[in-house]
Design a protein around this motif. Structure first.
Motif, PDB file in Angstrom:
ATOM      1  N   ILE A 122       9.340  43.541  23.335  1.00 23.14           N
ATOM      2  CA  ILE A 122       8.196  44.273  23.867  1.00 23.14           C
ATOM      3  C   ILE A 122       6.922  43.460  23.697  1.00 23.14           C
ATOM      4  CG2 ILE A 122       6.755  46.331  23.541  1.00 23.14           C
ATOM      5  CD1 ILE A 122       9.328  47.826  22.731  1.00 23.14           C
ATOM      6  N   ALA A 123       6.692  42.950  22.491  1.00 22.15           N
ATOM      7  CA  ALA A 123       5.479  42.176  22.216  1.00 22.15           C
ATOM      8  C   ALA A 123       5.451  40.879  23.018  1.00 22.15           C
ATOM      9  CB  ALA A 123       5.386  41.873  20.719  1.00 22.15           C
ATOM     10  N   VAL A 124       6.591  40.189  23.096  1.00 22.44           N
ATOM     11  CA  VAL A 124       6.660  38.924  23.833  1.00 22.44           C
ATOM     12  C   VAL A 124       6.476  39.162  25.327  1.00 22.44           C
ATOM     13  CG1 VAL A 124       8.188  37.016  24.486  1.00 22.44           C
ATOM     14  CG2 VAL A 124       8.046  37.747  22.093  1.00 22.44           C
ATOM     15  N   GLY A 125       7.139  40.168  25.867  1.00 16.76           N
ATOM     16  CA  GLY A 125       7.051  40.449  27.292  1.00 16.76           C
ATOM     17  C   GLY A 125       5.637  40.760  27.741  1.00 16.76           C
ATOM     18  N   MET A 126       4.897  41.524  26.942  1.00 14.69           N
ATOM     19  CA  MET A 126       3.520  41.871  27.315  1.00 14.69           C
ATOM     20  C   MET A 126       2.618  40.644  27.323  1.00 14.69           C
ATOM     21  SD  MET A 126       2.610  45.522  25.635  1.00 14.69           S
ATOM     22  CE  MET A 126       3.702  46.930  25.763  1.00 14.69           C
ATOM     23  N   ARG A 127       2.864  39.694  26.421  1.00 19.41           N
ATOM     24  CA  ARG A 127       2.036  38.484  26.379  1.00 19.41           C
ATOM     25  C   ARG A 127       2.264  37.624  27.623  1.00 19.41           C
ATOM     26  NH1 ARG A 127       0.395  36.251  21.335  1.00 19.41           N
ATOM     27  NH2 ARG A 127       0.079  37.924  19.827  1.00 19.41           N
ATOM     28  N   GLU A 215     -10.585  43.299  26.501  1.00 19.51           N
ATOM     29  CA  GLU A 215      -9.712  43.807  25.452  1.00 19.51           C
ATOM     30  C   GLU A 215     -10.066  43.261  24.080  1.00 19.51           C
ATOM     31  OE1 GLU A 215      -5.206  44.483  25.741  1.00 19.51           O
ATOM     32  OE2 GLU A 215      -5.396  42.504  24.825  1.00 19.51           O
ATOM     33  N   LYS A 216     -10.080  44.159  23.122  1.00 17.30           N
ATOM     34  CA  LYS A 216     -10.192  43.816  21.713  1.00 17.30           C
ATOM     35  C   LYS A 216      -8.918  44.282  21.040  1.00 17.30           C
ATOM     36  CE  LYS A 216     -14.600  42.484  21.859  1.00 17.30           C
ATOM     37  NZ  LYS A 216     -15.143  41.199  21.398  1.00 17.30           N
ATOM     38  N   ASN A 217      -8.619  43.698  19.906  1.00 12.11           N
ATOM     39  CA  ASN A 217      -7.369  44.023  19.218  1.00 12.11           C
ATOM     40  C   ASN A 217      -7.658  44.690  17.884  1.00 12.11           C
ATOM     41  OD1 ASN A 217      -4.961  42.714  20.789  1.00 12.11           O
ATOM     42  ND2 ASN A 217      -6.674  41.296  20.946  1.00 12.11           N
ATOM     43  N   PHE A 218      -7.154  45.907  17.736  1.00 10.92           N
ATOM     44  CA  PHE A 218      -7.327  46.675  16.520  1.00 10.92           C
ATOM     45  C   PHE A 218      -6.296  46.237  15.482  1.00 10.92           C
ATOM     46  CE2 PHE A 218      -9.558  49.198  19.495  1.00 10.92           C
ATOM     47  CZ  PHE A 218     -10.337  50.134  18.826  1.00 10.92           C
ATOM     48  N   SER A 219      -6.720  46.124  14.240  1.00  9.15           N
ATOM     49  CA  SER A 219      -5.745  45.994  13.163  1.00  9.15           C
ATOM     50  C   SER A 219      -5.082  47.359  12.981  1.00  9.15           C
ATOM     51  CB  SER A 219      -6.429  45.570  11.869  1.00  9.15           C
ATOM     52  OG  SER A 219      -7.237  46.628  11.369  1.00  9.15           O
ATOM     53  N   THR A 350      -0.086  51.847  23.982  1.00  8.87           N
ATOM     54  CA  THR A 350      -0.513  51.289  22.692  1.00  8.87           C
ATOM     55  C   THR A 350      -1.229  49.961  22.906  1.00  8.87           C
ATOM     56  OG1 THR A 350       1.365  52.338  21.572  1.00  8.87           O
ATOM     57  CG2 THR A 350       0.260  50.550  20.401  1.00  8.87           C
ATOM     58  N   ALA A 351      -0.661  49.128  23.781  1.00  4.75           N
ATOM     59  CA  ALA A 351      -1.290  47.837  24.082  1.00  4.75           C
ATOM     60  C   ALA A 351      -2.616  48.021  24.801  1.00  4.75           C
ATOM     61  CB  ALA A 351      -0.343  46.991  24.923  1.00  4.75           C
ATOM     62  N   ASP A 352      -2.664  48.907  25.769  1.00  5.42           N
ATOM     63  CA  ASP A 352      -3.901  49.136  26.519  1.00  5.42           C
ATOM     64  C   ASP A 352      -5.011  49.670  25.622  1.00  5.42           C
ATOM     65  OD1 ASP A 352      -2.594  48.345  28.776  1.00  5.42           O
ATOM     66  OD2 ASP A 352      -2.445  50.331  29.677  1.00  5.42           O
ATOM     67  N   THR A 353      -4.643  50.508  24.672  1.00  6.70           N
ATOM     68  CA  THR A 353      -5.636  51.189  23.846  1.00  6.70           C
ATOM     69  C   THR A 353      -6.064  50.363  22.641  1.00  6.70           C
ATOM     70  OG1 THR A 353      -4.609  53.299  24.480  1.00  6.70           O
ATOM     71  CG2 THR A 353      -6.177  53.356  22.656  1.00  6.70           C
ATOM     72  N   LYS A 357      -2.370  41.783  21.924  1.00  2.12           N
ATOM     73  CA  LYS A 357      -1.972  40.825  20.886  1.00  2.12           C
ATOM     74  C   LYS A 357      -1.522  41.515  19.607  1.00  2.12           C
ATOM     75  CE  LYS A 357      -4.735  36.888  22.440  1.00  2.12           C
ATOM     76  NZ  LYS A 357      -5.822  35.924  22.089  1.00  2.12           N
ATOM     77  N   SER A 358      -2.014  42.711  19.358  1.00  4.08           N
ATOM     78  CA  SER A 358      -1.657  43.423  18.127  1.00  4.08           C
ATOM     79  C   SER A 358      -0.596  44.499  18.350  1.00  4.08           C
ATOM     80  CB  SER A 358      -2.908  44.061  17.508  1.00  4.08           C
ATOM     81  OG  SER A 358      -3.523  44.953  18.421  1.00  4.08           O
ATOM     82  N   VAL A 359       0.006  44.541  19.543  1.00  2.00           N
ATOM     83  CA  VAL A 359       0.974  45.609  19.823  1.00  2.00           C
ATOM     84  C   VAL A 359       2.205  45.480  18.933  1.00  2.00           C
ATOM     85  CG1 VAL A 359       2.262  44.431  21.682  1.00  2.00           C
ATOM     86  CG2 VAL A 359       2.050  46.926  21.688  1.00  2.00           C
TER      87      VAL A 359
END
Length: 425
Positions: A122-127, A215-219, A350-353, A357-359
């Motif tokens: 999932i994480a790799v595919g979205m990148r 896009e920003k990435n939340f911890s 989850t990725a959109d919100t 990169k942090s999904v």
């Protein structure tokens, strides 16, 4: 890095599908239960192994999410291959039909192996596919659903492995196959170079990609402090609970309803079995791809709103559909289709919100909602089934789906979250 050295992004898709095909092992558990019952197991014991596997899956996925950026997706995939393969191989060598051994080897170890690998594709595919997040995620997780069907058929009707080889040998062979298949897919599990974008995809000028440009990435800690996390979590919990409750009752309730409208016990069993094994199962796999693809056009929030609202309406109507074969097939198809959509839509929202990169770190916490739904939905269905009130289970879950739809309706645009949280980087 030169363009010539960059991996073709469709290789990541191939690797993702291979891995998810093997990880679908957890839903193939039902093919082993008749043999275990013949060996003296109770139905509760067969479900205990499955439940332990689901809990281990969810918890180990949280741990894997914390390690994916440090260790890398390929290393986590190799670990998944070894742990899942070892769990089933040890079950065959030392478990056989021993309840405690199978709880440990297949439940705890096997479930952990699945959790280690599930978030990686999932994480790799979205990148690699920021332009097609929904479609690619749906395609990857469809492998999980279709893989389960393949492993069931291989051990049962297609390959007759349990009948010809025995339970222990089938466990061991499956362990070897899982390890080999995940290992093959793992070689393509790598993130694209920093700053890479697919050809023709320009977030700064493409209106469909504006969210990606901003896009920003939340911890994880930052995500857990937002109300948006809890709105998504509640919606996923109710939607998952409804689907898992339906899986548990999709044969039992229609059998009862069909006999009440004149079908014999044998006819009712055949019709209900077809509804579950064919209509629900195929729609479950297709729903992952189609809902994921649709969400790229409609948007994730709108897609989840539609999915949960349609699911709620179908569950409420199902009490009037279960006693008619054609309506039953239609109901099973819609419920399965929407249930499958969960696994494409919730990773992508989850990725959109909270950031693509942090999904890998954040989605495992969202996925805990599936574990909560996996406890609440089946227990509700079983409890009400014991008092012969199947319709109430569908009514409650249908109502919960509408509550989930209301929760997702309150979800703010990601950019509004960023404006309210300027410290997020």
């Amino acid at each position: 890095m030169s363009e010539a050295k960059i991996m073709n992004r469709w290789c990541a898709v191939m690797g993702a599908i291979l891995i998810q095909l093997a990880l679908g092992a957890i839903y193939a558990w039902s093919v082993f239960t008749p043999s275990l019952i013949e060996a003296g197991w109770t139905k509760f014991q067969t479900q205990a192994v499955f439940s332990i596997g689901l809990v281990s899956f969810a918890l180990s996925m949280v741990w894997a999410g914390k390690k994916i950026t440090r260790w890398g997706p390929m290393r986590l995939s190799f670990m998944s291959a070894l742990v899942l393969g070892a769990g089933y191989a040890l079950a065959g060598l030392f478990g056989g039909t021993n309840f405690t051994a199978l709880c440990i080897f297949i439940g705890v170890i096997g479930g952990a192996g699945i959790g280690l690998g599930y978030v990686v594709p999932i994480a790799v595919g979205m990148r690699w596919f920021p332009d097609k997040k929904g479609f690619i995620t749906g395609l990857a997780v469809a492998g999980f659903g279709f893989g389960a069907m393949a492993w069931v058929k291989l051990a049962g009707a297609w390959g007759n492995m349990i009948e010809t080889m025995g339970l222990s040998a089938t466990f061991s062979l499956y362990g070897l196959l899982f390890c080999l298949i995940i290992t093959a897919g793992a070689f393509w599990m790598r993130f694209p170079p920093e700053g890479w974008m697919p050809e023709g995809y320009h977030p700064e000028t493409n209106s469909d990609a504006k969210n990606d440009a901003e896009e920003k990435n939340f911890s994880t800690t930052q995500m857990l402090r937002t109300p948006q996390f809890y709105l998504i979590f509640v919606t996923f919990t109710f939607s998952a609970a409804a689907g898992l409750m339906s899986i548990g009752l999709m044969k039992l309730y229609p059998m009862e309803a069909l006999q009440g409208t004149g079908y014999s016990a044998e006819e009712a069993s055949a019709v209900a079995g077809t509804a579950m094994a064919v209509f629900f199962s195929l729609a479950n796999g297709l729903g992952r791809i189609i809902w994921g693809s649709m969400s790229d056009k409609l948007g994730r929030k709108r897609s989840i709103l539609l999915m949960t609202a349609i699911q709620g309406a179908t569950l409420l109507a199902f009490t009037s559909m279960a006693g008619n074969a054609l309506l039953l097939y239609a109901g099973a198809t819609i419920i399965g289709f929407n249930f499958g959509g969960n696994f494409a839509l919730f990773p992508t929202i989850t990725a959109d919100t909270f950031g693509t990169k942090s999904v890998g770190q954040n989605y495992p916490y969202i996925f805990l909602a599936y574990g909560a739904g996996g406890i609440g939905g089946p227990l509700l269905g079983g409890t009400l089934g014991d008092i012969n009130n199947f319709p109430l289970a569908f009514t409650i879950c249908g109502t919960c789906c509408f509550i989930g739809a209301a929760a997702i309706l309150m979800l703010k645009n990601p950019r509004e979250i960023l404006n309210a949280n300027p410290e997020v980087s």
